[in-house]
Design a protein around this motif. Sequence first.
Motif, short mmCIF file in Angstrom:
data_model
loop_
_atom_site.label_atom_id
_atom_site.label_comp_id
_atom_site.label_asym_id
_atom_site.label_seq_id
_atom_site.Cartn_x
_atom_site.Cartn_y
_atom_site.Cartn_z
N ILE A 1 0.86 -1.19 0.00
CA ILE A 1 0.00 0.00 0.00
C ILE A 1 0.89 1.23 0.00
CG2 ILE A 1 -1.72 1.32 1.30
CD1 ILE A 1 -2.81 -1.25 2.41
N GLN A 2 0.72 2.08 -1.01
CA GLN A 2 1.56 3.29 -1.06
C GLN A 2 1.00 4.36 -0.13
OE1 GLN A 2 -1.03 2.93 -2.87
NE2 GLN A 2 -1.30 4.44 -4.49
N CYS A 3 1.90 5.11 0.47
CA CYS A 3 1.51 6.12 1.46
C CYS A 3 1.09 7.41 0.75
CB CYS A 3 2.65 6.37 2.44
SG CYS A 3 3.05 4.92 3.41
N GLU A 4 0.00 7.33 -0.01
CA GLU A 4 -0.49 8.48 -0.76
C GLU A 4 -2.00 8.59 -0.61
OE1 GLU A 4 1.07 7.97 -4.70
OE2 GLU A 4 3.12 8.42 -4.07
N TYR A 5 -2.55 9.67 -1.15
CA TYR A 5 -3.93 10.05 -0.87
C TYR A 5 -4.95 8.95 -1.19
CZ TYR A 5 -8.24 12.72 -0.82
OH TYR A 5 -9.50 13.15 -0.55
N TYR A 6 -4.82 8.30 -2.35
CA TYR A 6 -5.82 7.31 -2.76
C TYR A 6 -5.46 5.89 -2.31
CZ TYR A 6 -7.79 10.92 -5.76
OH TYR A 6 -8.37 12.07 -6.23
N ALA A 7 -4.59 5.77 -1.32
CA ALA A 7 -4.04 4.47 -0.94
C ALA A 7 -5.10 3.42 -0.66
CB ALA A 7 -3.14 4.64 0.29
N LEU A 8 -6.13 3.78 0.11
CA LEU A 8 -7.11 2.78 0.54
C LEU A 8 -8.28 2.65 -0.43
CD1 LEU A 8 -7.11 3.58 4.36
CD2 LEU A 8 -5.87 1.80 3.15
N GLU A 9 -8.28 3.50 -1.46
CA GLU A 9 -9.37 3.43 -2.44
C GLU A 9 -9.24 2.12 -3.24
OE1 GLU A 9 -10.93 6.68 -5.58
OE2 GLU A 9 -11.04 6.98 -3.43
N GLY A 10 -10.31 1.40 -3.34
CA GLY A 10 -10.28 0.15 -4.11
C GLY A 10 -9.81 -1.04 -3.30
N LEU A 11 -9.27 -0.78 -2.11
CA LEU A 11 -8.78 -1.90 -1.30
C LEU A 11 -9.93 -2.79 -0.83
CD1 LEU A 11 -6.01 -2.85 -0.38
CD2 LEU A 11 -6.37 -1.66 1.78
N GLY A 12 -11.08 -2.17 -0.60
CA GLY A 12 -12.26 -2.94 -0.19
C GLY A 12 -12.64 -3.99 -1.21
N GLN A 13 -12.56 -3.62 -2.51
CA GLN A 13 -12.89 -4.56 -3.57
C GLN A 13 -11.91 -5.74 -3.58
OE1 GLN A 13 -15.62 -4.49 -5.79
NE2 GLN A 13 -14.85 -6.57 -6.10
N LEU A 14 -10.63 -5.44 -3.38
CA LEU A 14 -9.62 -6.51 -3.33
C LEU A 14 -9.92 -7.45 -2.16
CD1 LEU A 14 -6.95 -7.90 -4.04
CD2 LEU A 14 -5.76 -6.15 -2.72
N LEU A 15 -10.24 -6.88 -1.00
CA LEU A 15 -10.50 -7.71 0.18
C LEU A 15 -11.77 -8.55 0.01
CD1 LEU A 15 -9.53 -5.17 2.99
CD2 LEU A 15 -8.17 -7.08 2.09
N ARG A 16 -12.78 -7.99 -0.68
CA ARG A 16 -13.99 -8.79 -0.98
C ARG A 16 -13.65 -9.96 -1.88
NH1 ARG A 16 -16.41 -3.71 -0.59
NH2 ARG A 16 -16.13 -3.22 -2.79
N ASN A 17 -12.81 -9.71 -2.89
CA ASN A 17 -12.39 -10.80 -3.78
C ASN A 17 -11.61 -11.86 -3.03
OD1 ASN A 17 -13.44 -9.13 -5.80
ND2 ASN A 17 -11.90 -9.79 -7.27
N VAL A 18 -10.76 -11.43 -2.12
CA VAL A 18 -9.99 -12.38 -1.30
C VAL A 18 -10.95 -13.24 -0.48
CG1 VAL A 18 -8.39 -12.57 0.65
CG2 VAL A 18 -7.92 -10.96 -1.20
N ASP A 19 -11.97 -12.63 0.09
CA ASP A 19 -12.97 -13.39 0.86
C ASP A 19 -13.69 -14.41 -0.02
OD1 ASP A 19 -12.39 -12.19 3.26
OD2 ASP A 19 -13.94 -10.65 3.08
N LEU A 20 -14.05 -14.00 -1.24
CA LEU A 20 -14.73 -14.91 -2.17
C LEU A 20 -13.84 -16.10 -2.52
CD1 LEU A 20 -16.52 -12.40 -4.59
CD2 LEU A 20 -17.63 -14.05 -3.08
#
Length: 252
Positions: free
Chosen positions: A144-163
């Motif tokens: 995760i890069q330490c920049e403004y949009y860092a956490l944007e889209g991370l939720g989608q990745l984590l949902r895919n990981v759960d699936l």
Amino acid sequence: MANQKGGVGKTTTSVNLAAALSMHGQRVLVVDLDPQGNASTALAIEHRGDVPDVYQVLVDDLPLTQIVKEVPDMPGLYCAPATIDLAGAEIELVSMVAREARLKRALTAFDSLELDYILIDCPPSLGLLTVNALVAADELLIPIQCEYYALEGLGQLLRNVDLVRVHLNQSLNLSTILLTMYDGRTRLASQVADEVRAHFGATVLNTVIPRSVRVSEAPSYGQSVITYDPGSSGAMAYKDAAREIAYRGAEV
């Protein structure tokens, strides 16, 4: 190494962790699953023209032993290269039986090297190549890069990981988050780092990877920053991160 955002340090992290681990006597394979082939470039492995690559492993059932090459001047470090052909694999895999498990099957059959680590460098997408990596893996590292949009889209990745965990790979574990491109001169970087640590706790490595010109330069010389400039801040940080990961693995 997965994160559908581009430019967060997936390839840089894959290559430099692999180099750091191999320099401490570990046998490491880097699987380049990104059609851009940047990990192959950084490890000085030929991946143009008719070089056998991961595409043929996934689509044509070519054994991994026929494409894995040892990295020059880095004993114990190996790479399975990617060529631009891999871009077509997303489409060709769609109609295949057990399409999500093609990489897992290839890695399971690959036992000619007694490996300590296999690091899979994913493309910046959540397509079938990344799903193949998640099905084949025991652990997931998210840079995760330490920049403004860092956490944007991370939720989608984590949902895919759960699936993937529910339907395809129950042993998949989000074990590691690595903060990259940290610029200590900005308040934003420390805010993002604090936010990530508050949300993910002990999953986040203590080591952070600083912004570093040397890290960016190294691939153009066909090297990791570990060999290109061992004393640079980037090289030292990746060595520390590799040590942390190794210690965590020993505790499991």
